[in-house]
Design an enzyme around this catalytic site. Sequence first.
Site, PDB file in Angstrom:
ATOM      1  N   TRP A 142       0.910  -1.159   0.000  1.00 43.97           N
ATOM      2  CA  TRP A 142       0.000   0.000   0.000  1.00 43.97           C
ATOM      3  C   TRP A 142       0.944   1.202   0.000  1.00 43.97           C
ATOM      4  O   TRP A 142       1.514   1.541   1.046  1.00 43.97           O
ATOM      5  CB  TRP A 142      -0.814   0.024   1.277  1.00 43.97           C
ATOM      6  N   TYR A 144       1.374   4.776   0.108  1.00 40.47           N
ATOM      7  CA  TYR A 144       0.578   5.968   0.364  1.00 40.47           C
ATOM      8  C   TYR A 144       1.482   7.129   0.771  1.00 40.47           C
ATOM      9  O   TYR A 144       2.042   7.125   1.869  1.00 40.47           O
ATOM     10  CB  TYR A 144      -0.451   5.693   1.467  1.00 40.47           C
ATOM     11  N   LYS A 174      -0.562  -0.910  -4.306  1.00 42.57           N
ATOM     12  CA  LYS A 174      -1.934  -0.401  -4.202  1.00 42.57           C
ATOM     13  C   LYS A 174      -1.794   1.091  -3.998  1.00 42.57           C
ATOM     14  O   LYS A 174      -1.190   1.530  -3.010  1.00 42.57           O
ATOM     15  CB  LYS A 174      -2.620  -1.049  -3.011  1.00 42.57           C
TER      16      LYS A 174
END
Length: 260
Positions: A142, A144, A174
Amino acid sequence: MIDLSSISTNSKALYLAYDQGLEHGPTDFNDENVNPSYILDIAVKGRYNGIILQKGVAEKYYTGSEVVHAVPLVLKLNGKTSLVSGEPFSPLICTVSEAIGLGAQAVGYTVYVGSGRQDEMFEVFGGIVREAHEKSIPVIGWMYPRGGTVKEETPGITSYAARIGLELGADIVKVKYHDSLSALKEIVAAAGRTRVVFSGGPKVGQDEFLAMVRAVADSGALGIAVGRNVWQSKDPPGLTKEIQHLLGLDLFGTTQENER
Ligand code: FBP
């Protein structure tokens, strides 16, 4: 099944994310979707390519249930709540070995790239990639961008985050969706042979969400890891079918395409 060969192709995938109970709290839930069994039922009936859970929900609702045979588990290894402040950091909750013991076919880990605590997360992520690859299971990062000098997540910053996933050894990243097909293509290009799944984000109208899926399908990404837009919708099975149709997934949630 999620394995390293199936995601290194031009195949498509649809994952159902249900780790928001930790990340956001019950504020995301209603009387139905607060129950993990309701979500697992959506995943099974919709033949999702993976269900993303934290350790506790996996232990109590997935492991040892019939769902094990129907939907692959992606175990999220770290997580944080929305109650903390300061430089974003997501501590490790579950190890790769524990995840495999719970039946995971892939593991996920959030790296807040740009955070003042990025170094710690890089180090942990490096260990996860090493161990997961020794055990032949894929790692989803992920990626981010949060904290540090990151004020706004522009498409350029998301491309950088996706690239960092490639550099760190993620098999899938992701990342945040952007409302521009050319931006999505740039993000996918930056990730190279690391496949990209875009996150669904907060609930929007169904037409708007399906337009997002169409753009994801055209971008060259692996697919989408969606949570709230599906399980907060009035008709999760119907919406799932429409998403799968747009992604070109067949009834078994698979595509057969050439190596890229
Ligand atoms: P949604 O499709 O519901 O946005 O889920 C995607 C996801 O990445 C979850 O896996 C995670 O819980 C959440 O979004 C994190 O959202 P944020 O950090 O933006 O609050």
